[in-house]
Design a protein around this motif. Sequence first.
Motif, PDB file in Angstrom:
ATOM      1  N   ASP A  64      10.482  -1.140  -3.743  1.00  0.00           N
ATOM      2  CA  ASP A  64       9.213  -1.484  -3.106  1.00  0.00           C
ATOM      3  C   ASP A  64       9.126  -0.998  -1.660  1.00  0.00           C
ATOM      4  O   ASP A  64       8.038  -0.738  -1.160  1.00  0.00           O
ATOM      5  CB  ASP A  64       8.993  -2.998  -3.137  1.00  0.00           C
ATOM      6  CG  ASP A  64       8.810  -3.515  -4.547  1.00  0.00           C
ATOM      7  OD1 ASP A  64       8.237  -2.771  -5.372  1.00  0.00           O
ATOM      8  OD2 ASP A  64       9.246  -4.634  -4.842  1.00  0.00           O
ATOM      9  N   TYR A  65      10.266  -0.907  -0.988  1.00  0.00           N
ATOM     10  CA  TYR A  65      10.275  -0.492   0.409  1.00  0.00           C
ATOM     11  C   TYR A  65      11.693  -0.132   0.832  1.00  0.00           C
ATOM     12  O   TYR A  65      12.663  -0.505   0.169  1.00  0.00           O
ATOM     13  CB  TYR A  65       9.745  -1.608   1.318  1.00  0.00           C
ATOM     14  CG  TYR A  65      10.507  -2.904   1.178  1.00  0.00           C
ATOM     15  CD1 TYR A  65      11.729  -3.104   1.832  1.00  0.00           C
ATOM     16  CD2 TYR A  65      10.031  -3.938   0.391  1.00  0.00           C
ATOM     17  CE1 TYR A  65      12.446  -4.271   1.686  1.00  0.00           C
ATOM     18  CE2 TYR A  65      10.735  -5.120   0.239  1.00  0.00           C
ATOM     19  CZ  TYR A  65      11.937  -5.286   0.883  1.00  0.00           C
ATOM     20  OH  TYR A  65      12.649  -6.442   0.730  1.00  0.00           O
TER      21      TYR A  65
ATOM     22  N   VAL B  72      10.036  -0.023   8.708  1.00  0.00           N
ATOM     23  CA  VAL B  72       9.778  -0.307   7.304  1.00  0.00           C
ATOM     24  C   VAL B  72       8.987   0.840   6.707  1.00  0.00           C
ATOM     25  O   VAL B  72       7.961   1.259   7.263  1.00  0.00           O
ATOM     26  CB  VAL B  72       9.002  -1.628   7.127  1.00  0.00           C
ATOM     27  CG1 VAL B  72       8.760  -1.906   5.648  1.00  0.00           C
ATOM     28  CG2 VAL B  72       9.757  -2.784   7.761  1.00  0.00           C
ATOM     29  N   SER B  73       9.458   1.344   5.568  1.00  0.00           N
ATOM     30  CA  SER B  73       8.793   2.433   4.864  1.00  0.00           C
ATOM     31  C   SER B  73       8.410   1.941   3.468  1.00  0.00           C
ATOM     32  O   SER B  73       9.249   1.947   2.557  1.00  0.00           O
ATOM     33  CB  SER B  73       9.711   3.660   4.772  1.00  0.00           C
ATOM     34  OG  SER B  73       9.105   4.694   4.038  1.00  0.00           O
ATOM     35  N   PRO B  74       7.159   1.514   3.255  1.00  0.00           N
ATOM     36  CA  PRO B  74       6.751   1.013   1.936  1.00  0.00           C
ATOM     37  C   PRO B  74       6.727   2.131   0.901  1.00  0.00           C
ATOM     38  O   PRO B  74       6.393   3.280   1.207  1.00  0.00           O
ATOM     39  CB  PRO B  74       5.336   0.465   2.181  1.00  0.00           C
ATOM     40  CG  PRO B  74       5.211   0.320   3.662  1.00  0.00           C
ATOM     41  CD  PRO B  74       6.081   1.384   4.251  1.00  0.00           C
ATOM     42  N   ASP B  75       7.058   1.781  -0.342  1.00  0.00           N
ATOM     43  CA  ASP B  75       7.014   2.756  -1.422  1.00  0.00           C
ATOM     44  C   ASP B  75       5.571   3.020  -1.864  1.00  0.00           C
ATOM     45  O   ASP B  75       5.258   4.090  -2.363  1.00  0.00           O
ATOM     46  CB  ASP B  75       7.847   2.251  -2.604  1.00  0.00           C
ATOM     47  CG  ASP B  75       7.910   3.256  -3.742  1.00  0.00           C
ATOM     48  OD1 ASP B  75       8.429   4.359  -3.508  1.00  0.00           O
ATOM     49  OD2 ASP B  75       7.434   2.944  -4.847  1.00  0.00           O
TER      50      ASP B  75
ATOM     51  N   LYS C  49      14.033  -0.326   4.501  1.00  0.00           N
ATOM     52  CA  LYS C  49      14.061  -0.865   5.858  1.00  0.00           C
ATOM     53  C   LYS C  49      15.271  -0.318   6.610  1.00  0.00           C
ATOM     54  O   LYS C  49      16.340  -0.131   6.025  1.00  0.00           O
ATOM     55  CB  LYS C  49      14.149  -2.391   5.863  1.00  0.00           C
ATOM     56  CG  LYS C  49      12.912  -3.114   5.393  1.00  0.00           C
ATOM     57  CD  LYS C  49      13.106  -4.620   5.514  1.00  0.00           C
ATOM     58  CE  LYS C  49      11.900  -5.394   5.015  1.00  0.00           C
ATOM     59  NZ  LYS C  49      12.108  -6.864   5.123  1.00  0.00           N
TER      60      LYS C  49
ATOM     61  N   ASN D  58       4.060   3.669   7.135  1.00  0.00           N
ATOM     62  CA  ASN D  58       5.294   3.162   7.724  1.00  0.00           C
ATOM     63  C   ASN D  58       4.971   2.319   8.952  1.00  0.00           C
ATOM     64  O   ASN D  58       3.974   2.548   9.647  1.00  0.00           O
ATOM     65  CB  ASN D  58       6.212   4.312   8.126  1.00  0.00           C
ATOM     66  CG  ASN D  58       6.660   5.128   6.927  1.00  0.00           C
ATOM     67  OD1 ASN D  58       6.538   4.697   5.786  1.00  0.00           O
ATOM     68  ND2 ASN D  58       7.178   6.319   7.181  1.00  0.00           N
TER      69      ASN D  58
END
Length: 237
Positions: A225-226, A40-43, A228, A49
Amino acid sequence: MMRTTLCLTLALSAGSALAQQPFNNPGVSWSYFDIGLQHVSPDNSALDNGTGAAIRGSGEINDNWHVFLGWNRTAIEGRYVVPATGGTALAILDDDVDHFNVGIGYNLPVAANTDLFFRVAYERLGSADFSINTVALVPVDSGKIDSTDGFSGELGVRAAFTPRFEAGASIRHVALDDPKVTVAGNEQAFPPMLRDDSTTSAVLYAQYRFGNGWGIVGEGELSGDYNKLFVGARLSY
């Protein structure tokens, strides 16, 4: 000993029978089990991450309906500045968050080996702990982000282009309630590092099948927002 030998014999016989079957295009299967890793890489720049394990599955009820469920655990880390007596402090988030969903889907064949589908699900996001530290990272307090739940909907298409390759795309919307945040037992304002948990994303999916039900599956989810990425093994049955 005899029971163990009998079980092994039956398992080997079933595997041999599957291996002898011709590998024709099996089409789209809604009965499967996945296990793999999710990244998961959040904005939000305040969050790092995270990578964790994921398990999910689906089972056909009949030709048009199926049920599904999933679970994943992802590390969530980050920090942001909060006001404090005499200046500012750091709120540091470093925990694992569990995500669970269960739902029902409707799939409609529209062409040979191609299905349109619609899914709805109950979603639950696990709680996480964080600490309040001085700028020198000396702990001064602790806090908790409570579990939250909501619902999701997804509309998309899946197609088996060849006996070995399948792909699909969908639009997914997830709406979760804002979780309560407490520090030292007192409810606080929603942390700025966490945004509203309602988001719409585009999902791209692909599977390469080895035969006998086994394959490798990858899924990317892109939103504001993210992002995945899930990669794992799939057993279709």
